[in-house]
Scaffold this motif. Structure first.
Motif, short mmCIF file in Angstrom:
data_model
loop_
_atom_site.label_atom_id
_atom_site.label_comp_id
_atom_site.label_asym_id
_atom_site.label_seq_id
_atom_site.Cartn_x
_atom_site.Cartn_y
_atom_site.Cartn_z
N ALA A 138 72.31 76.94 69.41
CA ALA A 138 72.19 76.55 68.00
C ALA A 138 73.07 77.44 67.13
CB ALA A 138 70.74 76.64 67.55
N LEU A 139 73.15 78.73 67.42
CA LEU A 139 73.96 79.64 66.61
C LEU A 139 75.45 79.36 66.76
CD1 LEU A 139 72.06 83.03 67.07
CD2 LEU A 139 72.18 81.61 65.01
N VAL A 140 75.85 78.90 67.93
CA VAL A 140 77.25 78.51 68.11
C VAL A 140 77.60 77.38 67.14
CG1 VAL A 140 78.91 77.43 69.69
CG2 VAL A 140 77.43 79.27 70.51
N GLY A 141 76.72 76.37 67.06
CA GLY A 141 76.96 75.27 66.12
C GLY A 141 76.93 75.72 64.68
N LEU A 142 75.96 76.62 64.37
CA LEU A 142 75.84 77.10 62.99
C LEU A 142 77.10 77.86 62.57
CD1 LEU A 142 74.11 77.65 60.44
CD2 LEU A 142 73.27 79.70 61.60
N ASN A 143 77.59 78.75 63.43
CA ASN A 143 78.76 79.57 63.09
C ASN A 143 80.05 78.75 63.07
OD1 ASN A 143 77.06 81.75 62.96
ND2 ASN A 143 77.60 82.55 64.98
N ALA A 144 80.13 77.75 63.96
CA ALA A 144 81.34 76.93 63.99
C ALA A 144 81.39 75.98 62.81
CB ALA A 144 81.42 76.16 65.30
N GLY A 145 80.24 75.46 62.40
CA GLY A 145 80.18 74.56 61.25
C GLY A 145 80.82 73.22 61.53
N GLY A 146 80.84 72.39 60.52
CA GLY A 146 81.49 71.09 60.62
C GLY A 146 80.85 70.21 61.69
N GLU A 147 81.70 69.54 62.44
CA GLU A 147 81.22 68.64 63.48
C GLU A 147 80.47 69.37 64.59
OE1 GLU A 147 84.33 67.00 65.98
OE2 GLU A 147 85.74 68.44 65.10
N TYR A 149 78.27 71.66 64.26
CA TYR A 149 76.90 71.94 63.85
C TYR A 149 75.93 70.93 64.48
CZ TYR A 149 73.40 73.90 60.63
OH TYR A 149 72.31 74.54 60.10
N GLU A 150 76.10 69.67 64.13
CA GLU A 150 75.20 68.62 64.63
C GLU A 150 75.31 68.48 66.14
OE1 GLU A 150 72.33 65.58 64.16
OE2 GLU A 150 73.12 67.01 62.70
N ARG A 151 76.53 68.59 66.66
CA ARG A 151 76.73 68.42 68.10
C ARG A 151 75.95 69.47 68.91
NH1 ARG A 151 82.72 69.18 69.81
NH2 ARG A 151 82.92 67.45 68.32
N HIS A 152 76.02 70.71 68.48
CA HIS A 152 75.35 71.77 69.25
C HIS A 152 73.83 71.71 69.11
CE1 HIS A 152 79.32 73.43 69.96
NE2 HIS A 152 78.76 74.29 70.81
N TYR A 185 65.36 73.17 65.98
CA TYR A 185 66.09 71.99 65.50
C TYR A 185 65.73 71.70 64.04
CZ TYR A 185 68.02 67.28 65.38
OH TYR A 185 68.76 66.17 65.07
N TYR A 186 64.44 71.77 63.75
CA TYR A 186 64.00 71.46 62.38
C TYR A 186 64.58 72.45 61.38
CZ TYR A 186 60.80 70.47 58.52
OH TYR A 186 60.29 70.15 57.29
N VAL A 187 64.52 73.75 61.70
CA VAL A 187 65.03 74.78 60.78
C VAL A 187 66.53 74.62 60.55
CG1 VAL A 187 65.46 77.26 60.53
CG2 VAL A 187 63.21 76.45 61.27
N PHE A 188 67.27 74.42 61.65
CA PHE A 188 68.72 74.33 61.51
C PHE A 188 69.15 73.01 60.85
CE2 PHE A 188 68.64 77.77 64.58
CZ PHE A 188 69.67 78.57 64.14
N GLN A 189 68.40 71.95 61.05
CA GLN A 189 68.74 70.69 60.40
C GLN A 189 68.49 70.76 58.90
OE1 GLN A 189 70.83 68.80 61.65
NE2 GLN A 189 69.82 66.93 62.37
N LEU A 190 67.39 71.41 58.51
CA LEU A 190 67.10 71.52 57.08
C LEU A 190 68.15 72.35 56.35
CD1 LEU A 190 63.21 71.97 56.92
CD2 LEU A 190 64.56 69.94 56.37
N SER A 199 68.01 62.42 55.78
CA SER A 199 68.66 62.26 57.08
C SER A 199 68.19 63.33 58.06
CB SER A 199 70.18 62.32 56.92
OG SER A 199 70.64 61.26 56.11
N ALA A 200 68.03 64.56 57.56
CA ALA A 200 67.56 65.65 58.42
C ALA A 200 66.15 65.37 58.93
CB ALA A 200 67.61 66.97 57.66
N LEU A 201 65.27 64.89 58.01
CA LEU A 201 63.90 64.59 58.42
C LEU A 201 63.86 63.41 59.40
CD1 LEU A 201 62.01 64.98 55.03
CD2 LEU A 201 61.98 66.53 57.00
N ALA A 202 64.69 62.42 59.19
CA ALA A 202 64.71 61.25 60.07
C ALA A 202 65.16 61.63 61.47
CB ALA A 202 65.63 60.18 59.48
N SER A 203 66.22 62.43 61.56
CA SER A 203 66.69 62.84 62.88
C SER A 203 65.68 63.75 63.57
CB SER A 203 68.04 63.55 62.75
OG SER A 203 67.93 64.72 61.94
N THR A 204 65.04 64.60 62.78
CA THR A 204 64.02 65.49 63.36
C THR A 204 62.85 64.67 63.91
OG1 THR A 204 64.61 67.25 61.81
CG2 THR A 204 62.47 67.40 62.90
N LEU A 205 62.40 63.67 63.14
CA LEU A 205 61.30 62.83 63.60
C LEU A 205 61.67 62.08 64.87
CD1 LEU A 205 58.47 61.70 63.05
CD2 LEU A 205 59.55 59.91 61.66
#
Length: 435
Positions: A138-147, A149-152, A185-190, A199-205
């Motif tokens: 998750a941190l790899v996606g957070l630090n890389a950002g952009g596309e 983020y969601e992918r990781h 997943y929930y924390v990083f999506q929010l 959209s974040a809540l829908a994907s989390t659900l």
């Protein structure tokens, strides 16, 4: 004495019997039957059965977890190498630290699962390690950002779901891993700047439903594995009990029901094993043919009940004077006992026979109409196959013991006579060897 045949198991089978708890435990057996009488979804193992189940599946579970961790470590290294080749330097600098943490964590967990440890320790390390792996992704996606983020985040959930499906671990551990994955997943999506809250809540659900379905599937797989274990436990226990019954039946078939020593059938099988195996002589062996003097008079005068008590007591006396794990005592006829004494010399066999004869006489069992004594006495004939002498068959040695017994009877009874082929005179033989 009858020596019951023991079933010898290989170490692997012996270990298998141990962790399956195949023993004569009525409490375990009753609990297994009770659980199998209910629906599969209602199976709840008690502490003892749960311990046995964990021991049963641990090797396979540990192997799967180790393989999973090694592959995660390999994929982490390959992904990092690929990113170093393809990503811009600024992005690479931001993800290299969380990417580098993943392989050591996975390899450390693989080492932890090489051998059993305390359940609480192994479970805690597994949960913490998996959380570290998921957080790293998750941190790899957070630090890389952009596309990225969601992918990781999706990769993180995929990794968590594979772990939930293939890890045969307790349900509480599985639920904890699922809850940690969903929380991450929930924390990083929010906090995803490129996604709106809806959209974040829908994907989390959506992913929450998928993870819970995976946990439910894992629970059903565990229940089926537990039921399979219970069926295996019951079947093996029944096989074990059947083996015990067969052993008892075999022992009864080879035991004289009155005296408890071997019967004639068992003795004949023993002689076959000693002489006919590989068609060789057994080497040095002594044979005693024992006969209760004037036993018919005892039966006629005191009754068969007293005669039976006499036979039992004589058999017990003989057994007390032979080696328990080497010699064989058998009731060979009505009042006759045959004793095989492997590896004994003539002098040693004579000593054993004389002790038996003296003990029978000292027991003072009544035989008031006997012409020998007021008490029960024993005549014994001895035949010995020496280590360096001419090889004799079991029939020949038995004939020699019978001949010596006959001479003991003819020379007055209540004595021990050794067969000596070179002696032809009955009187000389009795005078030289009678005790």
């Amino acid at each position: 004495m009858v020596k019951r045949k023991k079933v010898i198991f290989s170490p692997a089978i012996a270990a298998d019997r141990a962790y399956l708890g195949v023993h004569n435990d009525p409490v375990v057996s009753a609990e297994v039957e009770r659980l199998l009488s209910h629906r599969t979804r209602d199976i709840r193992l008690n502490d003892e059965l749960n311990r046995l189940f964990r021991e049963r599946i641990w090797p396979q579970t540990a192997k799967i977890i180790r393989a999973w961790m090694i592959w995660v470590a390999i994929l982490g290294v390959l992904t990092l190498a690929l990113n170093m080749l393809l990503l811009p330097l600024d992005i690479l600098k931001s993800i290299i630290l969380p990417s580098a943490v993943l392989p050591p964590i996975a390899l450390a967990l693989a080492l932890v699962w090489r051998r059993p440890r305390a359940p609480w320790l192994q479970g805690s390390l597994l949960i913490a390690g998996v959380f570290g792996i998921l957080l790293s992704i998750a941190l790899v996606g957070l630090n890389a950002g952009g596309e990225f983020y969601e992918r990781h985040l999706n990769i993180m959930l995929f990794v968590a779901i594979t772990a939930i499906i293939i890890f045969g671990i307790p349900l509480a551990w599985t639920v904890t891993i699922a809850a940690l994955a969903l929380s991450l997943y929930y924390v990083f999506q929010l906090t995803n700047p490129s996604l709106e809250l809806g959209s974040a809540l829908a994907s989390t659900l959506f992913f929450t439903a998928g993870v819970f379905a995976t946990v439910a599937a894992r629970r059903n797989m565990t229940l089926l594995a537990q039921k399979s274990f219970l069926l295996e436990l019951r079947d093996r226990h029944r096989v074990f009990e059947l083996g015990e019954v067969n052993d008892r039946l075999e022992s009864l078939a080879r035991t004289d029901p009155l005296t408890g020593v071997a019967n004639r059938r068992w003795m004949e099988e023993m002689l076959v094993r000693l002489w006919d195996k590989e068609k060789k002589s057994p080497g040095q062996v002594a044979m005693l043919m024992c006969d209760i003097d004037e036993f018919k008079k005892l039966n006629d005068h005191l009754g068969h009940a007293e005669g039976d008590r006499c036979l039992v007591q004589v058999a017990n006396i003989i057994e007390k004077h032979v080696r328990r794990n080497l010699d064989v005592v058998a009731r060979y006829g009505g009042e006759e006992f045959l004793v095989i004494l492997p590896q004994l010399s003539e002098a040693e066999a004579l000593l054993v026979a004389e002790r038996v004869r003296e003990s029978v006489e000292a027991a003072s069992m009544p035989n008031p109409t006997s012409s020998v004594s007021r008490y029960v006495t024993l005549s014994i004939g001895i035949a010995v196959q020496g280590a360096g002498s001419e090889n004799l068959s079991s029939e020949q040695l038995q004939q020699h013991a019978d001949a010596a017994l006959y001479r003991a009877k003819q020379s007055g009874r209540n004595r021990v006579v050794i067969h000596r082929p070179q002696t032809s005179s009955l009187d000389d033989l009795a005078e030289e060897n009678a005790v």
